[in-house]
Motif scaffolding. Structure first.
Motif, short mmCIF file in Angstrom:
data_model
loop_
_atom_site.label_atom_id
_atom_site.label_comp_id
_atom_site.label_asym_id
_atom_site.label_seq_id
_atom_site.Cartn_x
_atom_site.Cartn_y
_atom_site.Cartn_z
N VAL A 94 0.76 -1.42 -0.02
CA VAL A 94 0.00 -0.09 0.11
C VAL A 94 0.81 1.31 -0.07
O VAL A 94 0.57 2.29 -0.76
CB VAL A 94 -0.78 -0.06 1.20
CG1 VAL A 94 -1.55 1.36 1.14
CG2 VAL A 94 -2.17 -0.98 1.12
N HIS A 95 2.07 1.11 0.83
CA HIS A 95 2.71 2.55 0.66
C HIS A 95 3.47 2.50 -0.47
O HIS A 95 3.63 3.69 -0.97
CB HIS A 95 3.83 2.29 2.04
CG HIS A 95 5.05 3.22 2.01
ND1 HIS A 95 4.64 4.51 2.33
CD2 HIS A 95 6.29 3.23 1.46
CE1 HIS A 95 5.84 5.26 2.30
NE2 HIS A 95 6.68 4.52 1.85
N LEU A 96 3.91 1.66 -1.19
CA LEU A 96 4.55 1.46 -2.36
C LEU A 96 3.94 1.71 -3.67
O LEU A 96 4.32 2.83 -4.44
CB LEU A 96 5.70 0.39 -2.91
CG LEU A 96 6.60 -0.21 -1.72
CD1 LEU A 96 7.22 -1.49 -2.19
CD2 LEU A 96 7.82 0.94 -2.03
N ILE A 97 2.84 1.45 -3.92
CA ILE A 97 1.95 1.56 -5.09
C ILE A 97 0.49 1.94 -4.74
O ILE A 97 -0.35 2.04 -5.58
CB ILE A 97 1.72 0.22 -5.82
CG1 ILE A 97 1.16 -1.06 -4.97
CG2 ILE A 97 3.16 -0.38 -6.52
CD1 ILE A 97 1.07 -2.32 -5.59
N GLY A 98 0.04 2.08 -3.57
CA GLY A 98 -1.20 2.86 -3.22
C GLY A 98 -2.30 1.63 -3.04
O GLY A 98 -2.03 0.74 -3.57
N PRO A 99 -3.19 2.04 -2.53
CA PRO A 99 -4.45 0.93 -2.44
C PRO A 99 -5.09 0.76 -3.68
O PRO A 99 -5.29 -0.73 -3.87
CB PRO A 99 -5.38 1.77 -1.42
CG PRO A 99 -5.33 3.26 -1.83
CD PRO A 99 -3.75 3.41 -1.77
#
Length: 494
Positions: free
Chosen positions: A202-207
Motif C-alpha cells: 500500500v505504501h509503495l503502489i497505493g491501495p
C-alpha cells in the motif's frame, strides 16, 4: 552402539549424521507429502487447493482487507460508517453460497461440473479488480460493485474447490485428513504472507495498485479451470435440474424445521449479529495523525499479520485442548471472553496503555492477537456444531446453508456497527464518541449469553440430530461422487 568415551570421534560423527538426516527430513518431508498427494489425486487438484485457499483466499484476503480499508479512506474518502456499510455489502456473495454449491453440483456446463465455475470465478475476479485499479475516478457505486464482484469470484472458487475436496474425500477416504491439512496449511500461510506484505505494498503502489494485484490470484483461478483433471459428463439430463433444485430445497427446509436444528441456528445468528463490528471506526482512528496513534501502512499490515498468528494459535489451542468440551459450556465462556477482550480497545482509545508505559503499537498487537485468538476459539465450536446438524445426503449443501446463516449474522453485525458509528457521529476526523461506540459494542457482545440455552449440552462426540434424519434412504443413496460441497472448517475467517 558406539561407546562415546572410548570412541569419541565416531560418536560425534554419528550425532552429526543424525542431525543432517533430521534437517533433510524437515526439508524433504513436506515435499514428499505434496508429491504423494499429487500422485494419488493428480497434481492439478493439489495446484487448485494451493491457488484457491493459499493464494486467492489467504494471500489475496490479506491484501484485500488492508487495500480496501485504505481505498475507502483515502481514494473514495467516505465516512467510517459508510465504509462499514459497504464492507457488509461485499460479503453478500458469501451469503448465497448454497446457490453456488447447488449450481456446481447439479448444473454441469459443456459436460464439466467444476472447471467452468473456476473459469467464471477467475474471469469475474480479474475483470472486477482491474476495473477498480485502472479507473482514475470510479464512482463509489461502481467501486462497490467491483469489490462485490471480486468477492463473488472468491466465493464461487471457494465453493467449487470444496466440492473437489468432497469428491476426493469419497474416492480417497484414507487421505481425507491430509486434504484438510493441505487446505488449512495453504490458507494459514497465505494469510500470514498477505498481511505481512500488505502494508508495504500500500505504501509503495497505493491501495488501487494493491487491489489491482488481486487480478493475479484471480487469473491463477482461471488457470486452475483450464488444467484441472475432471471427467466429462455425457448425455446429462438438463430437464432434471429443476427437480433436483426442488428436492434439495425441500430437504433443507424439512431439516430446518427440526427443533434440534433451528434452535442452535438461532443462537449462531444472534452470537454473530449482536457482536457489532466497528472495525472501520477503529481503523480510521489508528491512522489519524491528530486523534490517534497515526500508524503507517506498514505498521497496519504488520498488526494484521500478527493477528493472523493469534488466529492460528486459537485453532491449535482448540484442537489440542478444548475440542472435546461440551458445546454450551465452551460457547458460554468464549462469548464472555470475547466481550471482555473488547475492553482492550477501550483502554487503547483512552490511552491508558501509555500511563502503564506500554507503547501504542505493542498494545495494539496484543489487542489484535488476543481478539483474533478468542474469535477463533468462539468460531471453531460453531463450525463443529454446524457439521453435527447436517443430515445424510445433503451434508455439503446444508453446511453451506448454515454458513450462509452465519454470514447473514456477520452482515448484520457490520451494518449494525456502521449504524452505531453513524448515530455517535464518528467521522473521518471526529472520534470524540468512539469510546461510546466501543462501550456499547462490548455490552452488546454479552447479549448472546441470554440465548445460550438454545445450544445443546452435548459434546462433539455425540449425535444431535434424530436418528431418522441421520439414517435416511436418501442419505444412503446420495453418498456418492455427486454428494455436494464439503465446506472446510478452516476457510471462513473473514
Amino acid at each position: 552402539m558406539v561407546d562415546e568415551e572410548s570412541h569419541p570421534f565416531e560418536a560425534k560423527s554419528m550425532v552429526k549424521s543424525r542431525r543432517k538426516e533430521g534437517v533433510w527430513e524437515c526439508i524433504w518431508g513436506p515435499l514428499d507429502w505434496f508429491r504423494m498427494l499429487a500422485q494419488q489425486m493428480h497434481w492439478s487438484f493439489v495446484f487448485g487447493v494451493v491457488v484457491v485457499y493459499g493464494i486467492n483466499q489467504g494471500l489475496g484476503g490479506g491484501l484485500n482487507r488492508v487495500g480496501s480499508d485504505y481505498y475507502w479512506k483515502d481514494v473514495q474518502q467516505v465516512q467510517p460508517s459508510e465504509a462499514q456499510f459497504y464492507s457488509g455489502i461485499t460479503s453478500i456473495p458469501w451469503i448465497i453460497k448454497p446457490l453456488w454449491g447447488l449450481l456446481t453440483d447439479v448444473l454441469p456446463i459443456v459436460g464439466y461440473r467444476r472447471r467452468p465455475y473456476f473459469i467464471v470465478a477467475g474471469f469475474i475476479g480479474a475483470i472486477s479488480m482491474l476495473l477498480l485499479s485502472l479507473h482514475n475516478k470510479l464512482h463509489v457505486m461502481f467501486a462497490l460493485l467491483s469489490l462485490t464482484g471480486g468477492s463473488a469470484g472468491v466465493a464461487i472458487a471457494d465453493v467449487t474447490i470444496d466440492a473437489c475436496v468432497a469428491q476426493n474425500s469419497i474416492s480417497h477416504p484414507s487421505l481425507a485428513a491430509d486434504m484438510q491439512s493441505l487446505c488449512g496449511l495453504s490458507s494459514s500461510i497465505g494469510a500470514l504472507v498477505g498481511f505481512s506484505i500488505s502494508g508495504f505494498l500500500v505504501h509503495l503502489i497505493g491501495p488501487k495498485g494493491v487491489l489491482g494485484l488481486l487480478s493475479i490470484p484471480a487469473a491463477l483461478v482461471f488457470l486452475v479451470g483450464t488444467v484441472l483433471k475432471e471427467p466429462q459428463v455425457h448425455n446429462f439430463a438438463y430437464k432434471q435440474v429443476h427437480q433436483k433444485f426442488i428436492d434439495a430445497s425441500k430437504a433443507m427446509w424439512t431439516t430446518l424445521k427440526c427443533s434440534e436444528v433451528w434452535r442452535p441456528c438461532v443462537y449462531m445468528y444472534m452470537s454473530l449479529a449482536l457482536s457489532l463490528n466497528i472495525h472501520e471506526g477503529l481503523f480510521y482512528w489508528y491512522t489519524d495523525p491528530k486523534a490517534g496513534p497515526a500508524f503507517s501502512q506498514e505498521i497496519v499490515g504488520s498488526i494484521f499479520s500478527v493477528g493472523s498468528v493469534g488466529s492460528l494459535l486459537g485453532v491449535l489451542l482448540y484442537q489440542n485442548v478444548l475440542k472435546d468440551y461440551p458445546f454450551r459450556g465452551l460457547l458460554f465462556w468464549t462469548q464472555l471472553l470475547y466481550a471482555l477482550s473488547g475492553m482492550l480497545d477501550f483502554l487503547l482509545l483512552l490511552r491508558l496503555n501509555l500511563k502503564f508505559g506500554i507503547p501504542d503499537y505493542f498494545f495494539v498487537v496484543i489487542d489484535e492477537s488476543v481478539s483474533q485468538m478468542i474469535g477463533r476459539l468462539k468460531w471453531m465450536p460453531l463450525l463443529v456444531l454446524s457439521s453435527k446438524l447436517c443430515p445424510s445426503g445433503i451434508e455439503g449443501t446444508f453446511f453451506a446453508l448454515l454458513m450462509s446463516i452465519d454470514n447473514v449474522g456477520i452482515l448484520t453485525s457490520s451494518w449494525g456497527g456502521g449504524f452505531l458509528l453513524h448515530i455517535f457521529k464518528v467521522t473521518r476526523v471526529r472520534f470524540d464518541n468512539l469510546w461510546l461506540a466501543i462501550l456499547v459494542r462490548n455490552i452488546m457482545r454479552l447479549f448472546p449469553l441470554a440465548f445460550i440455552y438454545l445450544v445443546p449440552r452435548s459434546d462433539p462426540s455425540m449425535s444431535i440430530l434424530p436418528m431418522e434424519m441421520i439414517m435416511t434412504k436418501d442419505g444412503a443413496e446420495n453418498i456418492e461422487e455427486e454428494n455436494v460441497e464439503l465446506v472446510s472448517l478452516v476457510n471462513n475467517t473473514r
